[in-house]
Enzyme design. Structure first.
Site, PDB file in Angstrom:
ATOM      1  N   ASP A 106      -3.976  38.769 -33.493  1.00  0.00           N
ATOM      2  CA  ASP A 106      -4.060  38.681 -34.967  1.00  0.00           C
ATOM      3  C   ASP A 106      -4.704  40.011 -35.398  1.00  0.00           C
ATOM      4  OD1 ASP A 106      -3.210  35.965 -35.281  1.00  0.00           O
ATOM      5  OD2 ASP A 106      -5.050  35.171 -35.005  1.00  0.00           O
ATOM      6  N   ASP A 159       4.473  35.387 -34.628  1.00  0.00           N
ATOM      7  CA  ASP A 159       3.632  36.054 -35.582  1.00  0.00           C
ATOM      8  C   ASP A 159       3.183  37.492 -35.326  1.00  0.00           C
ATOM      9  OD1 ASP A 159       3.577  33.173 -35.483  1.00  0.00           O
ATOM     10  OD2 ASP A 159       1.788  33.163 -36.515  1.00  0.00           O
ATOM     11  N   GLY A 217      11.573  29.444 -24.323  1.00  0.00           N
ATOM     12  CA  GLY A 217      11.156  29.361 -25.739  1.00  0.00           C
ATOM     13  C   GLY A 217      10.341  27.773 -25.854  1.00  0.00           C
TER      14      GLY A 217
END
Length: 222
Positions: A106, A159, A217
Site C-alpha cells: 500500500d 491493487d 487466481g
C-alpha cells in the site's frame, strides 16, 4: 449538455464548469472543518456510528486524508492547508523510518497523495525523502502483504497496479530507472495473470515461491 450512449439506453448530463467549481468549494469547506479534528492525527480506516474516530498513522487509508488536504491547498492556496499537510508529511516520514505497518503493497496509497503531492506543490524535502523511502520499501517486495517468501502468501494483488505511480515518480525525481523498470515488470506480470477469460480480473494471484511460476487466481476479500 446531455449525451446519449450508442444504444440510447442511458443519458448522461455533463456538469457545467460553475457547478464543478461549486462542488470543489464545498469539498474544500468540508476539509477545512475536519482540520479541527484531524491535523496531528488521522481518520480511522473504519467509521463507528457514522463517524470516523481519531487514529494514529497506521493501516492503509491515512494517505487519502492528507491527499484531500493537499487538494484543498491546490484549490485555494490557503496557508492553513499547507501547514496541516506539512505536519502530516512529517508523520509519514516517521512512519516509514519506524516501519509502522508498512509490510504491504500500500505504499502508493499512503505516500503518493500525501508526500509526493507535498513535494510537487511545495518542494518539501521531508516529504520527498519519505516518499523515496516508501518507494524503496515497495520495490523490495513482490508479495502483496505478509512475511517475504511465505509460501501461503506468495502472491500479487490487483491493487498493486494503483501503487505503481509511486515508482514512476521515484524514477522521475531521482533519475534512477530501477524504480520504473520494476514497476513495468510488475505491471506486465499482473496483466499476464490477473485477467480472466471473460475480461474480469482476479483479486489476487498466487505464484510458486521457488520458481516464480503462476499458480492460481483467487478472491481474498468478500
Amino acid at each position: 449538455q446531455t449525451m446519449q450512449t450508442k444504444d440510447s439506453l442511458q443519458t448522461y448530463t455533463i456538469m457545467e464548469k460553475s457547478e464543478a467549481e461549486a462542488c470543489l468549494d464545498l469539498a474544500v469547506s468540508l476539509v477545512r472543518e475536519n482540520l479541527k479534528t484531524f491535523i496531528r492525527c488521522f481518520p480511522d480506516s473504519n467509521s463507528r456510528n457514522q463517524f470516523y474516530l481519531q487514529s494514529s498513522n497506521r493501516e492503509w487509508t491515512t494517505g487519502f486524508w492528507t491527499g484531500e488536504i493537499w487538494l484543498a491547498y491546490e484549490r485555494t492556496g490557503e496557508e492553513v492547508f499547507k501547514e496541516a499537510g506539512t505536519i502530516q508529511a512529517e508523520s509519514f516520514l516517521e512512519r516509514i523510518k519506524e516501519r509502522v505497518d508498512v509490510d504491504n503493497h500500500d505504499m502508493g496509497f499512503l505516500y503518493t497523495p500525501s508526500c509526493v503531492a507535498a513535494y510537487r506543490l511545495t518542494g518539501n524535502e521531508t516529504a520527498r525523502k519519505a516518499a523515496l523511502m516508501a518507494a524503496d520499501n515497495l520495490i523490495g517486495r513482490f508479495q502483496a502483504w505478509g512475511e517475504l517468501g511465505a509460501k501461503d502468501n506468495y502472491r500479487l494483488i490487483i491493487d498493486c497496479l494503483l501503487n505503481m505511480p509511486l515508482l514512476f515518480w521515484a524514477s522521475e525525481t531521482t533519475g534512477d530507472q530501477t524504480y520504473r523498470k520494476k514497476a513495468e515488470a510488475h505491471i506486465r506480470t499482473a496483466m499476464d495473470c490477473v485477467i480472466r477469460p471473460d475480461h474480469s480480473t482476479y483479486h489476487t494471484y498466487f505464484f510458486d515461491p521457488e520458481t516464480g511460476a503462476p499458480v492460481k487466481g483467487v478472491i481474498h476479500q468478500g
